[in-house]
Write a protein that holds these residues in place. Structure first.
Motif, short mmCIF file in Angstrom:
data_model
loop_
_atom_site.label_atom_id
_atom_site.label_comp_id
_atom_site.label_asym_id
_atom_site.label_seq_id
_atom_site.Cartn_x
_atom_site.Cartn_y
_atom_site.Cartn_z
N ARG A 153 0.84 -1.21 0.00
CA ARG A 153 0.00 0.00 0.00
C ARG A 153 0.87 1.25 0.00
O ARG A 153 0.65 2.19 -0.77
CB ARG A 153 -0.92 -0.02 1.22
CG ARG A 153 -1.87 1.16 1.30
CD ARG A 153 -3.01 0.90 2.27
NE ARG A 153 -2.55 0.70 3.65
CZ ARG A 153 -2.65 -0.42 4.32
NH1 ARG A 153 -3.18 -1.50 3.74
NH2 ARG A 153 -2.23 -0.51 5.58
N VAL A 154 1.88 1.28 0.87
CA VAL A 154 2.78 2.43 0.92
C VAL A 154 3.53 2.57 -0.40
O VAL A 154 3.70 3.68 -0.92
CB VAL A 154 3.78 2.29 2.09
CG1 VAL A 154 4.83 3.40 2.03
CG2 VAL A 154 3.05 2.33 3.43
N ALA A 155 3.96 1.44 -0.97
CA ALA A 155 4.69 1.47 -2.23
C ALA A 155 3.81 2.00 -3.37
O ALA A 155 4.29 2.74 -4.23
CB ALA A 155 5.21 0.07 -2.58
N LEU A 156 2.54 1.62 -3.37
CA LEU A 156 1.64 2.10 -4.42
C LEU A 156 1.44 3.61 -4.31
O LEU A 156 1.42 4.33 -5.32
CB LEU A 156 0.30 1.37 -4.35
CG LEU A 156 -0.64 1.65 -5.53
CD1 LEU A 156 -1.40 0.39 -5.93
CD2 LEU A 156 -1.63 2.76 -5.20
N VAL A 157 1.28 4.09 -3.08
CA VAL A 157 1.14 5.53 -2.87
C VAL A 157 2.40 6.25 -3.31
O VAL A 157 2.35 7.32 -3.95
CB VAL A 157 0.83 5.82 -1.38
CG1 VAL A 157 0.97 7.31 -1.07
CG2 VAL A 157 -0.58 5.34 -1.02
#
Length: 415
Positions: A153-157
């Protein structure tokens, strides 16, 4: 380093040169408090060390990067960055297609004095450090709430923020939205006079991504891609300067609500904050040590404010780099003003080369636009303080220049 000429003049009470001396007069250090701020320091550098330093440094010399890459600063840095921060591996990207995508995006940046591929590379770098070193990606991970795995999730953001930065001025013509609307351009007609440039940047960039040879995100599942696209669209559209106050006010409201809800903190929490290393530990735990969005909408707003700061991130560069971008913006504005004069149009604000331009109105810009934006951003994400401190330093330098100019004008009046 030897003593700069400006230092000696400052101590002797004399100053033989205006603080607005031209680049050709460069002889003093750019860091000298009383030295001419238009002096540009040139550092010999090679590509690999520059890229490696940019990965972990608050500042990158995008103009040097442009020279070292034969005018390919954006594609070079974007491809390097996506691979080094692990996005290529995590999202199973096709490296060949990714390189081709960024090359096509770079090719679409016109040779404007300011809104060009080097500006895009600079904004990409600043967005990178805000997301990573500034903790924005971790704090705003709620923007990708539909992704179950936290790290993904953090990587996608993070990827959404970087992609938005890379494409945010794609195919910019060096003309303002106001000009495009007043001249009834095809773009203005297409986007119904609403954020004309920004709508075009993001739509045209995704059209490039849809080409089979450029679609490096093909391996993403449909729901994640829709989420990514939505975040990129929201961020790029927020870069319309005309909507800056509205976005900032909404962000302030979100911070006020968050502060109110966090007000009744327990005594144990307050005591823990006094323990050695507690502040650093808390900052690490929440990413930025501040803003913790309560919804995806608030998290998206945090990302939008981050890109807005990155978009004018040259304000945080060392004085020489900052001044070069100010000159470039002024040149681009004057070129539009020339077109407006040729068409017998009313000249836009700061577009008339016969009147004070960008370089002579910086104090007002800093005080009414820049400092409220960066100050609020810093209150939400305390880890970005190095960037905001650099902005404050440049603002103080402009105040010094304005005071000098007024003093010189008064001397001339009395002569």
């Amino acid at each position: 380093a030897g003593e700069g000429r400006g230092d000696a003049e400052a101590r002797s009470g004399k100053r033989s040169r205006s603080p607005m001396a031209t680049p050709s007069s460069a002889s003093a250090s750019t860091s000298a408090p009383g030295g001419p701020p238009w002096n540009f320091r040139v550092r010999p550098v090679t590509l690999r060390p520059l890229l490696e330093e940019a990965l972990v440094s608050w500042e990158m010399d995008a103009l040097a990067l442009c020279e070292l890459t034969d005018s390919r600063p954006l594609s070079t840095f974007a491809s390097y960055l996506f691979e080094r921060v692990g996005l290529v591996e995590r999202f199973s990207m096709d490296k060949v297609r990714m390189d081709r995508f960024f090359e096509e995006i770079e090719r679409g940046y016109n040779d404007n004095p300011y809104h060009n591929r080097t500006h895009a590379a600079s904004v990409l770098h600043i967005m990178h450090v805000l997301l990573s070193m500034g903790g924005v990606a971790a704090s705003c991970a709620a923007a990708g709430a539909d992704v179950e795995d936290k790290e993904r999730r953090v990587a996608l953001v993070q990827m959404a923020g970087l992609l938005a930065a890379a494409i945010h001025d794609f195919e910019h013509e060096g003309l303002s939205n106001d000009f495009l609307v007043k001249t009834v351009s095809p773009k203005a007609l297409r986007y119904k006079d609403c954020s004309v440039n920004e709508n075009h940047h993001v739509e045209a960039a995704f059209e490039v991504l849809e080409r089979p040879e450029c679609n490096f995100l093909e391996a993403m599942n449909e729901s994640e891609f829709r989420l990514l696209r939505g975040l990129v669209v929201d961020m790029v559209l927020s870069t319309d300067m005309a909507d800056g106050t509205a976005y900032l006010n909404r962000f302030k409201e979100a911070l006020e609500v968050a502060a109110a809800s966090a007000a009744p903190s327990s005594p144990s929490t307050a005591s823990a904050a006094l323990a050695p290393g507690a502040a650093e530990e808390a900052a690490s735990a929440v990413g930025a040590g501040g803003f913790q969005p309560s919804s995806a909408e608030e998290a998206i707003l945090g990302l939008q404010i981050a890109l807005k700061c990155a978009d004018i991130g040259h304000l945080s560069l060392s004085w020489s780099g900052h001044m070069q971008w100010v000159q470039r913006l002024e040149m681009e504005f004057f070129l539009q003003g020339d077109m407006e004069r040729d068409r017998s149009m009313d000249l836009g604000f700061l577009m008339d080369r016969r009147r004070p331009g960008v370089s002579q109105t910086q104090v007002g810009f800093f005080d009414f636009v820049v400092m409220p934006l960066f100050g609020t951003f810093e209150s939400a994400f305390p880890l970005v303080v190095p960037i905001v401190d650099a902005v404050r330093a440049n603002r103080d330098r402009w105040v010094e220049i304005e005071a000098w100019s007024k003093a010189e004008a008064e001397k001339a009046d009395c002569a």
